[in-house]
Structure formats: structure tokens, C-alpha cells
Design a protein around this motif. Structure first.
Motif, PDB file in Angstrom:
ATOM      1  N   LEU A  97      85.888   9.008  57.460  1.00 51.67           N
ATOM      2  CA  LEU A  97      86.309   7.617  57.554  1.00 51.67           C
ATOM      3  C   LEU A  97      85.401   6.751  58.427  1.00 51.67           C
ATOM      4  O   LEU A  97      85.008   5.663  58.001  1.00 51.67           O
ATOM      5  N   PRO A  98      85.028   7.170  59.632  1.00 54.74           N
ATOM      6  CA  PRO A  98      84.138   6.319  60.440  1.00 54.74           C
ATOM      7  C   PRO A  98      82.806   6.016  59.745  1.00 54.74           C
ATOM      8  O   PRO A  98      82.309   4.889  59.804  1.00 54.74           O
ATOM      9  N   ALA A  99      82.242   7.004  59.055  1.00 51.85           N
ATOM     10  CA  ALA A  99      80.975   6.779  58.347  1.00 51.85           C
ATOM     11  C   ALA A  99      81.170   5.805  57.186  1.00 51.85           C
ATOM     12  O   ALA A  99      80.308   4.959  56.924  1.00 51.85           O
ATOM     13  N   ALA A 100      82.306   5.899  56.501  1.00 51.19           N
ATOM     14  CA  ALA A 100      82.587   4.979  55.397  1.00 51.19           C
ATOM     15  C   ALA A 100      82.733   3.551  55.909  1.00 51.19           C
ATOM     16  O   ALA A 100      82.184   2.609  55.328  1.00 51.19           O
ATOM     17  N   LYS A 101      83.464   3.381  56.996  1.00 49.26           N
ATOM     18  CA  LYS A 101      83.615   2.046  57.579  1.00 49.26           C
ATOM     19  C   LYS A 101      82.266   1.492  58.018  1.00 49.26           C
ATOM     20  O   LYS A 101      81.957   0.315  57.781  1.00 49.26           O
ATOM     21  N   ALA A 102      81.441   2.318  58.636  1.00 48.64           N
ATOM     22  CA  ALA A 102      80.115   1.873  59.085  1.00 48.64           C
ATOM     23  C   ALA A 102      79.265   1.443  57.889  1.00 48.64           C
ATOM     24  O   ALA A 102      78.543   0.437  57.960  1.00 48.64           O
ATOM     25  N   ALA A 103      79.348   2.176  56.786  1.00 45.66           N
ATOM     26  CA  ALA A 103      78.579   1.823  55.591  1.00 45.66           C
ATOM     27  C   ALA A 103      79.039   0.489  55.013  1.00 45.66           C
ATOM     28  O   ALA A 103      78.222  -0.351  54.624  1.00 45.66           O
ATOM     29  N   ILE A 104      80.346   0.274  54.982  1.00 45.99           N
ATOM     30  CA  ILE A 104      80.885  -0.990  54.465  1.00 45.99           C
ATOM     31  C   ILE A 104      80.459  -2.137  55.364  1.00 45.99           C
ATOM     32  O   ILE A 104      79.991  -3.178  54.899  1.00 45.99           O
ATOM     33  N   TRP A 105      80.599  -1.962  56.664  1.00 52.33           N
ATOM     34  CA  TRP A 105      80.256  -3.035  57.595  1.00 52.33           C
ATOM     35  C   TRP A 105      78.754  -3.281  57.670  1.00 52.33           C
ATOM     36  O   TRP A 105      78.323  -4.351  58.075  1.00 52.33           O
ATOM     37  N   SER A 106      77.925  -2.293  57.291  1.00 53.82           N
ATOM     38  CA  SER A 106      76.479  -2.533  57.273  1.00 53.82           C
ATOM     39  C   SER A 106      76.103  -3.512  56.162  1.00 53.82           C
ATOM     40  O   SER A 106      75.091  -4.192  56.247  1.00 53.82           O
ATOM     41  N   VAL A 107      76.942  -3.596  55.133  1.00 56.57           N
ATOM     42  CA  VAL A 107      76.710  -4.524  54.035  1.00 56.57           C
ATOM     43  C   VAL A 107      77.400  -5.860  54.298  1.00 56.57           C
ATOM     44  O   VAL A 107      76.858  -6.922  54.025  1.00 56.57           O
ATOM     45  N   ASN A 108      78.617  -5.801  54.846  1.00 57.75           N
ATOM     46  CA  ASN A 108      79.398  -7.014  55.082  1.00 57.75           C
ATOM     47  C   ASN A 108      80.214  -6.829  56.358  1.00 57.75           C
ATOM     48  O   ASN A 108      81.284  -6.231  56.341  1.00 57.75           O
ATOM     49  N   MET A 109      79.701  -7.369  57.453  1.00 56.94           N
ATOM     50  CA  MET A 109      80.352  -7.204  58.758  1.00 56.94           C
ATOM     51  C   MET A 109      81.737  -7.862  58.810  1.00 56.94           C
ATOM     52  O   MET A 109      82.584  -7.459  59.597  1.00 56.94           O
TER      53      MET A 109
END
Length: 146
Positions: A97-109
């Protein structure tokens, strides 16, 4: 969901390009009975879209719920009010989950991530909980009746 015909949505399906949609078998049967759905046009979210793929039906609301016609559009081509992210992982899914959230936020904070996080096993358990309770009560009454 297994792709039956056509293609899945891709990165090329972005804003400003032809509106596309992938539908399930139930939608194909409902809107184009006995005909090929690929290449057909329909209006979804106030935009004309072309069917580029047909995927297998799933029972989102439980194993006994009827299959509903569904369509899937690229996020870049539609107004998304809410959604569900499904991930296939190796190992403990909650650790991803933390890696998924980081990936999403890297595209759209500014992307809000809210809601409940759970495994597919837990989701299925919740879907059949009422049936399991009823069966347990029937078994209990059956034993008491004996």
C-alpha cells in the motif's frame, strides 16, 4: 478481468483522443444481441465512445448477485467521482500500500486516496457474510430440532 475480444485501455487513450470504452459481456449482450460489440458506438458520460474491448463478466456484488452490464473508461477521458483501485501483489498485499500511494502521488500529488483498504479475501467474506450467518443459524436450528 480476462479480455475476450479487442484490447484493454492503454496510455494512448487520453484526453483529446477518440473516446473509448471497454464493456463486459453482459453489456455486449444487452446492447448488441447477436452482433459484434467491437467498433460499436455508445454514449457514456455524455460523450460518444467506441467499444474497443470486451471483458468477461464479474459478480461485483457477490456470487449470487446477477451480472450487470458494465463499462470501463480511461480516467483521462472521463469525470471520475469515485473509483476502486485493485492491485495484484506478491506477498502481503497490505505492505504494498505505501508504494502504491507513492506511485499515485508521484503522478498527481493532489489525488485524494480515501476509503477502506482490504484484501480480496476480506471483500469476499463481507459479500457472503449474510449467507454464512443464515446457513449457520439453519444448521443450529437443525441440530436443535434433532
Amino acid at each position: 478481468m480476462p479480455l475476450l475480444r479487442g484490447r484493454h485501455l492503454s496510455d494512448d487513450d487520453r484526453a483529446g483522443t477518440q473516446g473509448v470504452i471497454v464493456i463486459n459481456q453482459a453489456a455486449a449482450r444487452k446492447y448488441w444481441p447477436g452482433r459484434e460489440a467491437l467498433g460499436q458506438h455508445l454514449t457514456f458520460d455524455k460523450k460518444e465512445r467506441v467499444v474497443v474491448g470486451v471483458v468477461a463478466d464479474i459478480r461485483s456484488f457477490g456470487p449470487e448477485a446477477p451480472v450487470r452490464p458494465e463499462g470501463y473508461i480511461p480516467m483521462a477521458q472521463g469525470r471520475i467521482i469515485g473509483g476502486t483501485l485493485l492491485m495484484r501483489t506478491a506477498g502481503d498485499p497490505l505492505k504494498a500500500l505505501p508504494a502504491a500511494k507513492a506511485a499515485i502521488w508521484s503522478v498527481n500529488m493532489d489525488q485524494m486516496i480515501a476509503g477502506t483498504v482490504f484484501t480480496l479475501d476480506r471483500y469476499m467474506d463481507r459479500l457472503i457474510a449474510q449467507r454464512r450467518l443464515a446457513m449457520t443459524l439453519f444448521a443450529l436450528f437443525g441440530v436443535l430440532g434433532l
